[in-house]
Write a protein that holds these residues in place. Structure first.
Motif, PDB file in Angstrom:
ATOM      1  N   GLN A 193       0.817  -1.223   0.000  1.00 29.66           N
ATOM      2  CA  GLN A 193       0.000   0.000   0.000  1.00 29.66           C
ATOM      3  C   GLN A 193       0.844   1.264   0.000  1.00 29.66           C
ATOM      4  N   ASN A 194       2.166   1.100  -0.078  1.00 29.42           N
ATOM      5  CA  ASN A 194       3.064   2.259  -0.070  1.00 29.42           C
ATOM      6  C   ASN A 194       2.784   3.159   1.125  1.00 29.42           C
ATOM      7  N   ASP A 294       1.717  13.552  -2.818  1.00 29.56           N
ATOM      8  CA  ASP A 294       2.391  12.730  -1.787  1.00 29.56           C
ATOM      9  C   ASP A 294       2.005  13.162  -0.385  1.00 29.56           C
ATOM     10  N   TRP A 398       8.472   4.143 -13.559  1.00 28.04           N
ATOM     11  CA  TRP A 398       7.633   4.989 -12.694  1.00 28.04           C
ATOM     12  C   TRP A 398       8.490   5.797 -11.706  1.00 28.04           C
ATOM     13  N   LYS A 423       1.219   8.577 -12.697  1.00 28.41           N
ATOM     14  CA  LYS A 423       0.887   7.563 -11.678  1.00 28.41           C
ATOM     15  C   LYS A 423       0.279   8.241 -10.444  1.00 28.41           C
ATOM     16  N   SER A 424       0.890   9.357 -10.011  1.00 25.80           N
ATOM     17  CA  SER A 424       0.359  10.065  -8.834  1.00 25.80           C
ATOM     18  C   SER A 424      -1.070  10.518  -9.083  1.00 25.80           C
ATOM     19  N   GLU A 427      -3.433   7.510  -9.012  1.00 25.84           N
ATOM     20  CA  GLU A 427      -3.634   7.011  -7.647  1.00 25.84           C
ATOM     21  C   GLU A 427      -4.442   7.993  -6.796  1.00 25.84           C
ATOM     22  N   GLY A 430      -7.797   7.128  -6.991  1.00 27.51           N
ATOM     23  CA  GLY A 430      -8.107   5.777  -6.508  1.00 27.51           C
ATOM     24  C   GLY A 430      -8.024   4.747  -7.611  1.00 27.51           C
ATOM     25  N   GLU A 432      -5.687   2.652 -10.932  1.00 29.83           N
ATOM     26  CA  GLU A 432      -4.422   1.914 -11.103  1.00 29.83           C
ATOM     27  C   GLU A 432      -3.916   2.116 -12.515  1.00 29.83           C
TER      28      GLU A 432
END
Ligand code: ADP
Length: 451
Positions: A193-194, A294, A398, A423-424, A427, A430, A432
């Protein structure tokens, strides 16, 4: 045979085997000892009976014959003439032929059966030659001697003890190793889940053992790493922020210089300043966006977004770039594919993927964008028939600032931040993103969004 790798299993097998060996050793010692004690007591019994008969005999005037006539019971004793002829007493056929040995109790085996035999020779009564042999005999049944209880222990209790040892041991080691499971689970959760904010769970009733110590140490280490990551993100965010104003000034003044340039040389220099300032400005914006996402600081304006419309805008904005390479851009999205998301961010992500398709596409190639509904999800695909990505690099694309050939692509202002940003954004929604690619054949990026 499959090797047993679980420590719990190995410990359980090890001490169950040890227990089995221990029980065997103890049982053989106890068995051997009790067997010896039984033999000794049988020997004593036989000697006593023979001695009693001998004493009785010596007290009677008529000797053996009077004894025979008295019809007394001789439990384990028989009397023989000196030539071995049976006279009276318990007659055991098997032992009748064993040679007489004066005064030594011994074990004799006849037809597989063990006997304790003890002989005494009495002096000859007056008028008779040779005297008599008094023989005491008792059979030794080893299983009887070992005792029923020992057999019961061997056959029932031992397996029971072993099963209980194995189960109990496995239960205890399993409990003792519970913290290890927690450590593994937390580590897996962090990578899946990072989420570096997760910690190893330590229950209030946990024992203060080495594993709890390890969990606490790892948790402290995770605290430290989380703080460092936060500081690093804050630094990137602050640095990008600080760079924005000077870059805007450089850009504005560069554009002014371009306007007032009087000759080709001055124009070229001013254009260079403007291009580079644009490049850095784009890079800083991407960096800021990524760090804001982030730090969960990026605001997202969710609304109903028509993917067909977004794709058309993205294709339109990339048309010139594609034309330069002779690449055909096409959008294959049927009307009415709506997602719930931030229009500007989704447009930025799709534009980025199309721009990559052109940058890494072959001359006169094609880049296609398509979208479709998959149940309650939406799938967006951006495909090209360009240079492709080698297998060994596919997971690295990535990573921030990662470029496969690490050559600064001046023409396209390559920064290695494009895919990290895409990618950010995905995500943040929500969703992929994944990639499939074949070197030399082409690449396809696939975004799956909820709703
Ligand atoms: P860059 O600014 O270098 O394009 P990206 O993050 O967008 O940075 O991409 C990272 C790397 O992934 C690129 O340097 C490139 O080698 C590879 N890559 C990205 N998109 C494609 C594509 N469509 N085809 C082939 N390689 C690609």
């Amino acid at each position: 045979m499959k090797k047993i790798t679980s420590i719990k299993m190995r410990i359980t097998i090890w001490y169950t085997t040890l227990m089995f060996i221990l029980i065997l050793v103890v049982l053989s010692l106890v068995g051997g000892l009790s067997y010896q004690l039984s033999i000794d007591s049988v020997e004593k019994d036989v000697i006593l009976q023979v001695t009693q008969v001998t004493e009785k005999l010596s007290k009677r005037h008529g000797g053996v014959f009077e004894l025979v006539e008295s019809k007394e019971e001789f439990k384990n004793v028989s009397i023989y003439e000196s030539n071995g002829k049976y006279i009276v007493g318990q007659y055991i056929y098997d032992v009748a032929n064993i040679p007489f040995v004066e005064g030594i109790p011994r074990r004799e085996n006849v037809d597989g059966k063990d006997y304790i035999v003890y002989d005494i020779r009495t002096p000859s009564p007056p008028g008779l030659r040779g005297g008599f042999w008094i023989r005491g005999v008792e059979s030794v049944n080893s299983t009887m001697l070992l005792g029923r209880s020992a057999i019961i222990i061997m056959l029932i209790l031992v397996p029971l003890i072993l099963v209980l040892t194995a189960l109990g041991g496995y239960y205890i080691t399993n409990k003792a190793f519970m913290p290890v499971n927690n450590i593994v689970k937390t580590a897996n959760d962090i990578s899946a889940q990072n989420d570096i904010s997760r910690r190893i769970e330590i229950t209030p009733d946990a024992k203060e053992d080495e594993l709890q110590h390890l969990s606490l140490t790892l948790n402290r280490m995770l605290d430290k790493i989380e703080t460092l990551i936060k500081q690093e993100k804050q630094f990137t965010s602050d640095a990008s922020h600080e760079l924005r104003t000077p870059i805007s000034v450089i850009l504005a003044q560069g554009e002014y210089l371009l306007d007032i340039a009087e000759n080709d040389k001055e124009k070229e220099l001013a254009k260079n300043i403007v291009d580079k300032a644009n490049q850095v400005s784009k890079l800083v914006s991407r960096l800021l966006l990524i760090t804001r996402i982030d730090q969960n600081r990026q605001k997202i304006k969710k609304e109903k977004v028509d993917l067909g419309v977004i794709a058309d805008i993205a294709v339109e904005s990339m048309k010139d770039m594609a034309e330069k390479k002779g690449i055909t851009l096409s959008s294959d999205i049927t009307e009415g594919i709506i997602v719930n998301g931030d229009e500007a961010l989704l447009l930025s992500a799709i534009t980025n993927l199309i721009s990559n398709g052109i940058k890494y596409g072959k001359d006169s190639g094609r880049v296609t964008i398509s979208a479709s509904k998959l149940g309650n999800k939406t799938e967006i695909k951006v495909s090209d028939n360009g240079v492709g990505i080698a297998k060994e690099n596919i997971d690295k694309i990535w990573t921030r600032f990662y470029r496969i050939d690490d050559v600064r692509n001046d023409e396209y202002a390559s920064s290695g931040l494009g895919l990290a940003m895409v990618k950010s954004i995905v995500e943040l929604h929500g969703g992929e993103i994944s990639v499939s690619s074949k070197l030399g054949e082409g690449t396809q990026f696939r975004i799956v969004l909820k709703g």
